[in-house]
Write a protein that holds these residues in place. Structure first.
Motif, PDB file in Angstrom:
ATOM      1  N   SER A 247       0.832  -1.185   0.000  1.00 26.38           N
ATOM      2  CA  SER A 247       0.000   0.000   0.000  1.00 26.38           C
ATOM      3  C   SER A 247       0.885   1.260   0.000  1.00 26.38           C
ATOM      4  O   SER A 247       0.593   2.235  -0.703  1.00 26.38           O
ATOM      5  CB  SER A 247      -0.995  -0.091   1.151  1.00 26.38           C
ATOM      6  OG  SER A 247      -0.968   1.024   1.968  1.00 26.38           O
ATOM      7  N   ALA A 248       2.017   1.216   0.715  1.00 26.63           N
ATOM      8  CA  ALA A 248       2.923   2.374   0.720  1.00 26.63           C
ATOM      9  C   ALA A 248       3.569   2.584  -0.641  1.00 26.63           C
ATOM     10  O   ALA A 248       3.843   3.709  -1.043  1.00 26.63           O
ATOM     11  CB  ALA A 248       4.001   2.209   1.791  1.00 26.63           C
ATOM     12  N   ALA A 249       3.818   1.476  -1.369  1.00 28.12           N
ATOM     13  CA  ALA A 249       4.451   1.607  -2.681  1.00 28.12           C
ATOM     14  C   ALA A 249       3.478   2.177  -3.701  1.00 28.12           C
ATOM     15  O   ALA A 249       3.872   2.865  -4.636  1.00 28.12           O
ATOM     16  CB  ALA A 249       4.984   0.257  -3.159  1.00 28.12           C
ATOM     17  N   GLY A 250       2.190   1.899  -3.521  1.00 27.69           N
ATOM     18  CA  GLY A 250       1.212   2.272  -4.537  1.00 27.69           C
ATOM     19  C   GLY A 250       0.426   3.544  -4.264  1.00 27.69           C
ATOM     20  O   GLY A 250      -0.141   4.124  -5.177  1.00 27.69           O
ATOM     21  N   HIS A 251       0.377   3.982  -3.001  1.00 28.91           N
ATOM     22  CA  HIS A 251      -0.492   5.109  -2.659  1.00 28.91           C
ATOM     23  C   HIS A 251       0.273   6.143  -1.850  1.00 28.91           C
ATOM     24  O   HIS A 251       0.888   5.820  -0.838  1.00 28.91           O
ATOM     25  CB  HIS A 251      -1.683   4.622  -1.840  1.00 28.91           C
ATOM     26  CG  HIS A 251      -2.430   3.506  -2.498  1.00 28.91           C
ATOM     27  ND1 HIS A 251      -3.345   3.718  -3.499  1.00 28.91           N
ATOM     28  CD2 HIS A 251      -2.366   2.172  -2.326  1.00 28.91           C
ATOM     29  CE1 HIS A 251      -3.813   2.548  -3.914  1.00 28.91           C
ATOM     30  NE2 HIS A 251      -3.239   1.583  -3.217  1.00 28.91           N
ATOM     31  N   GLU A 252       0.203   7.389  -2.272  1.00 29.01           N
ATOM     32  CA  GLU A 252       0.969   8.425  -1.581  1.00 29.01           C
ATOM     33  C   GLU A 252       0.529   8.628  -0.142  1.00 29.01           C
ATOM     34  O   GLU A 252       1.347   8.909   0.735  1.00 29.01           O
ATOM     35  CB  GLU A 252       0.914   9.743  -2.363  1.00 29.01           C
ATOM     36  CG  GLU A 252       1.669   9.602  -3.678  1.00 29.01           C
ATOM     37  CD  GLU A 252       2.079  10.934  -4.292  1.00 29.01           C
ATOM     38  OE1 GLU A 252       1.739  11.987  -3.720  1.00 29.01           O
ATOM     39  OE2 GLU A 252       2.729  10.895  -5.342  1.00 29.01           O
ATOM     40  N   ASP A 253      -0.783   8.492   0.133  1.00 27.81           N
ATOM     41  CA  ASP A 253      -1.266   8.636   1.515  1.00 27.81           C
ATOM     42  C   ASP A 253      -0.628   7.591   2.419  1.00 27.81           C
ATOM     43  O   ASP A 253      -0.148   7.896   3.509  1.00 27.81           O
ATOM     44  CB  ASP A 253      -2.794   8.433   1.588  1.00 27.81           C
ATOM     45  CG  ASP A 253      -3.529   9.606   0.962  1.00 27.81           C
ATOM     46  OD1 ASP A 253      -2.868  10.585   0.575  1.00 27.81           O
ATOM     47  OD2 ASP A 253      -4.761   9.517   0.868  1.00 27.81           O
ATOM     48  N   ALA A 254      -0.640   6.352   1.944  1.00 27.97           N
ATOM     49  CA  ALA A 254      -0.084   5.262   2.735  1.00 27.97           C
ATOM     50  C   ALA A 254       1.418   5.441   2.890  1.00 27.97           C
ATOM     51  O   ALA A 254       1.984   5.183   3.965  1.00 27.97           O
ATOM     52  CB  ALA A 254      -0.403   3.915   2.088  1.00 27.97           C
ATOM     53  N   ALA A 255       2.061   5.937   1.839  1.00 30.36           N
ATOM     54  CA  ALA A 255       3.505   6.177   1.924  1.00 30.36           C
ATOM     55  C   ALA A 255       3.800   7.215   3.006  1.00 30.36           C
ATOM     56  O   ALA A 255       4.755   7.073   3.773  1.00 30.36           O
ATOM     57  CB  ALA A 255       4.048   6.644   0.572  1.00 30.36           C
ATOM     58  N   ALA A 256       2.954   8.242   3.102  1.00 32.49           N
ATOM     59  CA  ALA A 256       3.162   9.294   4.101  1.00 32.49           C
ATOM     60  C   ALA A 256       3.030   8.734   5.516  1.00 32.49           C
ATOM     61  O   ALA A 256       3.759   9.131   6.427  1.00 32.49           O
ATOM     62  CB  ALA A 256       2.168  10.439   3.891  1.00 32.49           C
ATOM     63  N   VAL A 257       2.108   7.809   5.704  1.00 35.18           N
ATOM     64  CA  VAL A 257       1.913   7.202   7.028  1.00 35.18           C
ATOM     65  C   VAL A 257       3.140   6.382   7.407  1.00 35.18           C
ATOM     66  O   VAL A 257       3.689   6.515   8.500  1.00 35.18           O
ATOM     67  CB  VAL A 257       0.657   6.307   7.037  1.00 35.18           C
ATOM     68  CG1 VAL A 257       0.519   5.604   8.375  1.00 35.18           C
ATOM     69  CG2 VAL A 257      -0.587   7.133   6.733  1.00 35.18           C
ATOM     70  N   VAL A 258       3.570   5.529   6.471  1.00 32.50           N
ATOM     71  CA  VAL A 258       4.718   4.668   6.751  1.00 32.50           C
ATOM     72  C   VAL A 258       5.975   5.510   6.967  1.00 32.50           C
ATOM     73  O   VAL A 258       6.771   5.256   7.868  1.00 32.50           O
ATOM     74  CB  VAL A 258       4.931   3.656   5.597  1.00 32.50           C
ATOM     75  CG1 VAL A 258       6.226   2.886   5.771  1.00 32.50           C
ATOM     76  CG2 VAL A 258       3.751   2.683   5.549  1.00 32.50           C
ATOM     77  N   GLN A 259       6.139   6.544   6.131  1.00 30.04           N
ATOM     78  CA  GLN A 259       7.339   7.386   6.257  1.00 30.04           C
ATOM     79  C   GLN A 259       7.350   8.084   7.617  1.00 30.04           C
ATOM     80  O   GLN A 259       8.390   8.148   8.274  1.00 30.04           O
ATOM     81  CB  GLN A 259       7.459   8.350   5.062  1.00 30.04           C
ATOM     82  CG  GLN A 259       7.159   9.825   5.269  1.00 30.04           C
ATOM     83  CD  GLN A 259       8.271  10.568   6.006  1.00 30.04           C
ATOM     84  OE1 GLN A 259       9.382  10.076   6.140  1.00 30.04           O
ATOM     85  NE2 GLN A 259       7.933  11.740   6.533  1.00 30.04           N
ATOM     86  N   GLY A 260       6.210   8.565   8.089  1.00 24.25           N
ATOM     87  CA  GLY A 260       6.172   9.251   9.390  1.00 24.25           C
ATOM     88  C   GLY A 260       6.543   8.317  10.525  1.00 24.25           C
ATOM     89  O   GLY A 260       7.362   8.655  11.391  1.00 24.25           O
TER      90      GLY A 260
ATOM     91  N   LEU B 249       7.725   1.671 -12.759  1.00 23.93           N
ATOM     92  CA  LEU B 249       7.911   0.227 -12.818  1.00 23.93           C
ATOM     93  C   LEU B 249       7.909  -0.386 -11.408  1.00 23.93           C
ATOM     94  O   LEU B 249       7.279  -1.419 -11.169  1.00 23.93           O
ATOM     95  CB  LEU B 249       9.234  -0.071 -13.531  1.00 23.93           C
ATOM     96  CG  LEU B 249       9.469  -1.499 -14.008  1.00 23.93           C
ATOM     97  CD1 LEU B 249       8.420  -1.921 -15.009  1.00 23.93           C
ATOM     98  CD2 LEU B 249      10.865  -1.629 -14.622  1.00 23.93           C
ATOM     99  N   ILE B 250       8.580   0.267 -10.465  1.00 21.10           N
ATOM    100  CA  ILE B 250       8.655  -0.226  -9.089  1.00 21.10           C
ATOM    101  C   ILE B 250       7.265  -0.212  -8.439  1.00 21.10           C
ATOM    102  O   ILE B 250       6.840  -1.173  -7.802  1.00 21.10           O
ATOM    103  CB  ILE B 250       9.605   0.659  -8.237  1.00 21.10           C
ATOM    104  CG1 ILE B 250      11.031   0.566  -8.757  1.00 21.10           C
ATOM    105  CG2 ILE B 250       9.524   0.295  -6.756  1.00 21.10           C
ATOM    106  CD1 ILE B 250      11.738  -0.697  -8.397  1.00 21.10           C
ATOM    107  N   ARG B 251       6.569   0.906  -8.613  1.00 20.15           N
ATOM    108  CA  ARG B 251       5.226   1.015  -8.024  1.00 20.15           C
ATOM    109  C   ARG B 251       4.331  -0.073  -8.577  1.00 20.15           C
ATOM    110  O   ARG B 251       3.556  -0.687  -7.853  1.00 20.15           O
ATOM    111  CB  ARG B 251       4.606   2.375  -8.357  1.00 20.15           C
ATOM    112  CG  ARG B 251       5.170   3.523  -7.558  1.00 20.15           C
ATOM    113  CD  ARG B 251       4.270   4.761  -7.754  1.00 20.15           C
ATOM    114  NE  ARG B 251       4.974   6.003  -7.514  1.00 20.15           N
ATOM    115  CZ  ARG B 251       5.185   6.513  -6.304  1.00 20.15           C
ATOM    116  NH1 ARG B 251       4.758   5.891  -5.235  1.00 20.15           N
ATOM    117  NH2 ARG B 251       5.835   7.648  -6.159  1.00 20.15           N
ATOM    118  N   SER B 252       4.438  -0.295  -9.861  1.00 16.49           N
ATOM    119  CA  SER B 252       3.554  -1.267 -10.467  1.00 16.49           C
ATOM    120  C   SER B 252       3.948  -2.688 -10.018  1.00 16.49           C
ATOM    121  O   SER B 252       3.079  -3.516  -9.724  1.00 16.49           O
ATOM    122  CB  SER B 252       3.546  -1.037 -11.980  1.00 16.49           C
ATOM    123  OG  SER B 252       3.801  -2.202 -12.685  1.00 16.49           O
TER     124      SER B 252
END
Lengths: 193, 193
Positions: free
Chosen positions: A112-125, B109-112
């Motif tokens: 989910s973090a790799a595919g969605h910016e919202d999820a990436a922001a959560v994981v990054q925080g 490519l990574i995201r996908s």
């Protein structure tokens, strides 16, 4: 019949809090989400959130269904293997990820973090505050150095479990430990940054 | 007016072949896709695919819009820095990923691959065949060791560009080189696996 502290519906209340937490983390990121906001979204008192889970960090761990709290587990491993934590860290990490029941929720979070910016922001925080800074401080590491250990471990996740590159997917855990422990040790012990 | 070898519509034909290639890779994976199948799906002769792009590997590089062919570039870097390829590899890698125009297609490519099993199968096939086995063979590495260098680099991608963990995202490239080169060197030089 006397009840021992557990109110009826406690399980539902806990689930409702975790659902609200997932929404709040997704909307405001790890840094922006608050116990107060999570409580409000769940329609409960902030003290109840604290009573069930503890601090925001523990709410996150429960909401994301992490198999353990890395902020507690990783320092424990380092403390137990002061002389050479690298090998213990990579062996523990492979144990967690090789077991399907602990792998699945972590994999869901990574995908989910790799595919969605919202999820990436959560994981990054969470990673930045809790894993990088807190653990680095506790052991007198430069935060970037702590993050680069995380980077090696996440790369392994990508190769072995997400993309599943054959030679890594099928390797024996101890083969990986033998190759990777010296690399993690090089980041732990390097003194030039 | 005489045309110099370029048929009218060559650009469209190339694009049509690349579109067909992306479909064939997604459907059959890197291993399963063939020049013949790609040509058939594009409605052209296999010789034309070969004429425009070369072997399957080059078709993949073009279809995925990779900024370079890792199977050619990485061996060139290693050959040029025989004494200590680790630092040259990580510096080159950061250069490619720090530049938006080369980062974007790789990030896509990574995201996908992280989010879709079909895409993961394509990336895994290319990495396993071309990066891990071919490069490892060329330099007398164990394939697993080559893959673990890839693992370190992909972890860096995850931390710096995908999840964007603050301390890694904002670090100077040379700070990362200083910490990470010894780790990559440890995998290259370790003799025990």
């Amino acid at each position: 019949m006397a009840r021992t502290g557990r109110r009826p519906g406690a399980t539902q209340t806990r689930e409702e809090i975790l659902r609200a937490a997932r929404e709040q983390f997704a909307e405001f990121g790890y840094d922006g989400a608050t116990i107060r906001g999570i409580a409000r979204a769940a329609g409960v008192d902030p003290a109840l959130v604290h009573h069930y889970f503890g601090a925001k960090e523990q709410v996150f761990v429960a909401a994301m269904r992490l198999p353990f709290n890395p902020a507690e587990k990783i320092p424990a491993i380092i403390a137990e293997h002061r002389d050479d934590p690298a090998e213990a860290i990579i062996r523990f990490f492979l144990g967690v990820w090789d077991a399907p029941e602990t792998r699945e929720p972590l994999l869901a979070l990574i995908r989910s973090a790799a595919g969605h910016e919202d999820a990436a922001a959560v994981v990054q925080g969470f990673m930045n505050d809790v894993i990088v800074h807190r653990i680095a401080e506790e052991f007198g590491f430069a935060p970037l150095r702590a993050a680069m250990i995380g980077s090696q471990l996440f790369g392994l996740v990508l190769m072995r479990y997400v993309v599943g590159v054959e030679v890594v997917r099928t390797a024996d855990a101890e083969q990986i430990v033998a190759i990777y422990a010296p690399a993690i040790r090089a980041v732990i012990e390097g003194g030039d940054a």
